[in-house]
Design a protein around this motif. Structure first.
Motif, short mmCIF file in Angstrom:
data_model
loop_
_atom_site.label_atom_id
_atom_site.label_comp_id
_atom_site.label_asym_id
_atom_site.label_seq_id
_atom_site.Cartn_x
_atom_site.Cartn_y
_atom_site.Cartn_z
N ASP A 1 43.51 119.42 -32.36
CA ASP A 1 43.25 118.43 -33.37
C ASP A 1 41.92 117.52 -34.11
O ASP A 1 41.59 117.63 -35.13
N LYS A 2 40.78 117.89 -33.49
CA LYS A 2 39.79 117.86 -34.40
C LYS A 2 38.51 118.90 -34.77
O LYS A 2 37.99 118.41 -35.46
N ARG B 1 42.37 117.26 -38.31
CA ARG B 1 42.26 116.20 -38.76
C ARG B 1 41.15 116.05 -39.64
O ARG B 1 40.13 117.09 -39.96
N SER C 1 39.34 109.20 -37.02
CA SER C 1 40.21 108.09 -36.29
C SER C 1 41.90 108.55 -37.47
O SER C 1 42.46 107.46 -36.58
N GLU C 2 41.53 109.60 -37.73
CA GLU C 2 42.76 110.13 -38.00
C GLU C 2 44.14 110.40 -37.15
O GLU C 2 43.63 111.49 -35.67
N THR C 3 45.38 109.40 -36.84
CA THR C 3 46.12 110.17 -35.87
C THR C 3 47.57 111.46 -36.81
O THR C 3 47.65 112.20 -36.17
N LYS C 4 47.72 111.65 -38.02
CA LYS C 4 48.46 112.47 -39.15
C LYS C 4 47.43 113.62 -38.76
O LYS C 4 46.65 114.18 -39.62
N VAL C 5 47.91 114.30 -37.77
CA VAL C 5 46.82 116.20 -38.29
C VAL C 5 47.48 116.57 -39.04
O VAL C 5 46.33 117.31 -39.78
#
Length: 840
Positions: A152-153, A156, A160-164
């Protein structure tokens, strides 16, 4: 003694540099984290490995690479410093703190770059090394690889972004409204005609009966004969005349007034195409083509129809960027063929930019010999610097290349035979670096030879100390508007282009003169510009030079009988409000038949209404919005999908659901793929009736920064082009008044593409490399469901972890959700798309 030891060390170092093989270096790059330190920036790492049995020296070398993200200059490892050269070219250089690399050792170079990296095509490209002992020569680091991002890191944009990423479940939800329709229920012709009446009867077409035509339609008859010959596998004869038995008649009808209008009749008397012009006949042939089977033996059975048709917009364009990365003449001809099938009538050829000049101009050989070649260079006198991974060798397929005069004339004639107009673009004043450097080289060469006219076509003021950086990070890419030689260059180039068009038999009546993305700060410290400002009562500051420049360009173009065409910025001007800079519609050119492409409709970006503001202000507007029609945008938010995404993600639905005269009404998502809030369009200008009369067409565009092969060209364009063709030709559909009807219309269109047009593209010209969509996958209470964006394509799967093939089981109903399942969509020929893997 100390001096002797130093000298000896230098000798030994030089010997090590001379002997160290570039192929012994390995370079790996990977993203560490997007949103690094809570900012819009990325931390990534190059790992440099010495794979030889000798030491890699501590100094005497520079490693160069291209990267579309700006790299923060400074130390990236002990004793190694990153720096910016120009454009997308960066370098690593050693300092006193670097001790070299022993055999097998490695060093990590940690760089911080602007924005984010979420697709594989964002990655650095084209690394090469230059030794101080031979500074004019670069050697590619062939053992270079990008480590795919997976966490994810890494994927993204910000911390702060949740939709990857777009998931298989997301794809499934998007496809849920689609269903397979019987072929008999599908519209017969794409793009949709103005009127189609079907009697329910059928017509037998026998190719042995040949084609009859009126004299002015001979070329179209020959074209149709070749088309039918491919369908039936045998030659089809043509004959002049309109009476007597014939499979198809091409007939003049003066009552059909529109240049592109036609009438197509198929009944028991055969097939007849009527039009007032050869262009109308040609489009009637394309509609007939869609009624024919792809192959037939003996005869073919067609539906009996009466088609009355003409396009909604006269300007239906596809823009191909051949400057950033070059695309061959053969590829241009392939694109012209597919454009003609779907009645796209304009090829906007983006032939010049910062990274390349691609058309030979008589009398200015440096434009192609310098500006058309990329490679490692010390002074850009023989070529321009590498960009987009073109590498150090000038003999490369993407950075070096151009169309000879004969090539360009062949392209013009090929296009004209398919009723397509070619509009060349000479990018200016920004994005002009290839031309600027070519004319600098010309000036230097002629000055050395003692030629008094050495600066005759010079585009830059050598005393200009202005500091700026363009969007693409160029520091010296803007032509100078105060130099008479700039306008002499423009006159020369436009005259030579016009001459080639005349020789091809297609006079040039409109020319694109750029205007895109000129950065702030230009011309401020140019003595030539300051002198012009001081001497002119009308010019008050450097912002006024923009109007001065385009007024002069307009005069040059109009004098040669051409209409001026440019990017939206050519119709804008800089000013200030409350001390802040902003761009407003320039009223000066609104009443001068000035045509502009409006690209900036980034959803949520604040400029969604720019096309309407310019049209309301009198400009002839071509809707070229990035959010719907930039085909270099990736299909989806997926690391493995190639392309940019700064303007959003563009799949085939985006050009289809666009509403030209009310683009706010059906805009669905922002540039990150998130739903648009209702407030997005509050306060935006709406199109007036007068403004609507100035909307002249629609254009799709393929910019080529990430496009380096014929296969990638076709992947990015197809099948998106079909959505654009539908919206540009077809009448305004009823669903634009009642969005509740949209899903039904989209389902029909998707079925037409999947069942009929994908098979056509698979056979046309030996087959195009269109994108096959990924499968949608959903876990429904322990059972796996799947679907596809284009009904008619087949989803196949495996449960053993292996890659699905054309022989794998076709999904026909729910399967147990357990283990590793892999799904892949196949077309009717057995060619597969990208596999998606789910784990349950």
């Amino acid at each position: 003694m100390r001096y002797r030891l130093t000298f000896l060390f230098l000798v030994l170092s030089c010997a090590a540099m001379a002997q160290f093989p570039a192929k012994g270096l390995q370079l790996r790059w990977e993203v560490v984290e997007n949103g690094y330190q809570g900012k819009a920036q990325t931390l990534s790492t190059f790992t440099l490995v010495n794979r030889t049995k000798q030491a890699f020296p501590a100094g005497g070398w520079t490693i160069y690479f291209n990267f579309i993200r700006f790299v923060t200059p400074g130390e990236v490892a002990p004793g190694i410093v990153a720096g910016h050269v120009n454009g997308d070219l960066f370098r690593f250089t050693p300092s006193a703190g670097f001790g070299g690399l022993k055999p097998g050792d490695s060093v990590k170079l940690n760089i911080v770059s602007s924005a984010w990296v979420t697709h594989f095509t964002d990655a650095p490209t084209g690394p090469y090394i230059v030794w101080d002992t031979d500074p004019a020569k670069g050697q590619s680091i062939a053992d270079f690889a990008v480590v795919p991002s997976s966490s994810d890191k890494q994927l993204r944009r910000t911390a702060s972004e949740t939709k990857v990423q777009t998931s298989p479940e997301d794809v499934y939800r998007r496809n849920e409204a689609l269903r397979l329709l019987p072929a008999s229920e599908l519209p017969k012709i794409l793009p949709t005609p103005a009127s189609v009446v079907e009697s329910g009867a059928t017509v037998v077409l026998d190719p042995k009966e040949g084609i009859m035509y009126e004299p002015e339609f001979r070329a179209e008859a020959d074209y149709l004969a070749l088309l039918m010959g491919n369908v039936f596998g045998k030659p089809v004869l043509t004959a002049q005349g309109t009476t007597g038995k014939a499979a198809v008649r091409l007939m003049k009808d003066a009552s059909i007034k529109g240049k592109e209008a036609y009438r197509l009749e198929t009944d028991q008397q055969g097939v007849r195409i009527f039009a007032g012009t050869s262009t109308g006949i040609f489009y009637g042939i394309q509609s007939l083509r869609q009624l024919l089977p792809l192959t037939a033996k003996g005869t073919a059975t067609l539906p009996a129809v009466l088609v009355k048709d003409e396009p909604r917009f006269a300007f239906r364009s596809f823009s191909l960027d051949v400057a950033r990365n070059f695309h061959s003449k053969a590829q241009v001809l392939r694109m012209l063929d597919v454009m003609s099938v779907y009645k796209v009538n304009t090829l906007h050829l983006h032939m010049s930019d910062d990274e390349g000049w691609r058309v030979e101009i008589a009398g200015l050989p440096e434009l192609t010999q310098v500006g058309g070649r990329r490679g490692h260079t010390l002074d850009e006198m023989e070529c321009i610097q590498p960009s987009y991974g073109s590498g150090p060798d000038v003999n490369n397929a993407t950075g070096t290349g151009w169309y000879s005069r004969a090539d360009y004339i062949e392209i013009l004639r090929y296009a004209n035979a398919r009723h397509i107009k070619v509009v060349p673009e000479v990018e200016m004043p920004g994005h002009g670096r290839a031309a600027i450097k070519a004319m600098d080289a010309r000036s230097a060469k002629l000055t050395k030879a003692g030629d008094p006219n050495a600066n005759e076509y010079r585009l830059s003021d050598p005393e200009d100390k202005s500091q700026y950086r363009s969007v693409q990070e160029w520091k010296d890419n803007v032509m100078n508007p105060a130099l008479p030689s700039t306008y002499k260059f423009i006159e020369k180039v436009t005259a030579e282009l016009a001459a080639m068009h005349r020789e091809a038999g297609v006079p040039l009546d409109i020319i694109h003169m750029g205007g895109d993305e000129t950065p702030g700060g230009v011309w401020e410290k140019s003595p030539a510009c300051q002198k012009l400002l001081a001497e002119s009562a009308e010019l008050n500051n450097v912002d006024d030079l923009w109007i001065y420049f385009y007024d002069k360009v307009a005069q040059i173009v109009n004098k040669q009988g051409m209409q001026l065409y440019g990017w939206e910025e050519a119709g804008m001007r800089r000013t200030k409000r409350d001390g802040q800079g902003l761009m407003i519609v320039n009223p000066v050119f609104g009443n001068r038949n000035f045509q502009v492409d409006v690209w900036n409709n980034v959803m949520g970006g604040g400029m969604e209404d720019l096309s309407y503001r310019l049209a309301n202000g009198g400009y002839k507007v071509v809707l070229s919005g990035v959010a719907n029609y930039y085909f270099d945008m990736a299909y989806a938010r997926d690391y493995d999908e190639p392309g940019f995404y700064w303007g959003g993600y563009v799949d085939i639905d985006k050009p289809f659901y666009f509403i030209p005269l009310d683009l706010y009404k059906n805009a669905k998502e922002d540039d990150a793929g998130n739903p648009l809030p209702a407030s997005t369009f509050v306060g935006k200008d709406r199109l007036t009736e007068y403004g609507a009369s100035n909307i002249v067409g629609i254009q799709s565009a393929l910019w080529s920064e990430t496009v380096k092969s014929p296969q990638r060209v076709e992947y990015m364009v197809l099948p998106k082009l079909l959505g654009m063709a539908e919206r540009a030709w077809a009448p305004d559909p009823s669903w634009t008044q009642d969005l509740g009807q949209y899903n039904e219309a989209w389902n029909k269109f998707a079925n037409v593409v999947g069942q009929r047009e994908i098979p056509r593209l698979a056979t046309l010209n030996g087959g195009y490399n269109y994108r096959i969509p990924t499968a949608g996958v959903k876990n429904d209470n322990g059972k796996v469901l799947t679907n596809v964006q284009l009904p008619g394509l087949i989803v196949r799967y495996t449960t053993d972890g292996k890659e699905p093939s054309a022989k794998s089981p076709a999904w026909s109903g729910p399967i147990d959700a357990k283990g590793t399942l892999r799904f892949r969509v196949f077309d009717q020929t057995g060619r597969g798309g990208r596999t998606v893997t789910v784990q349950y």
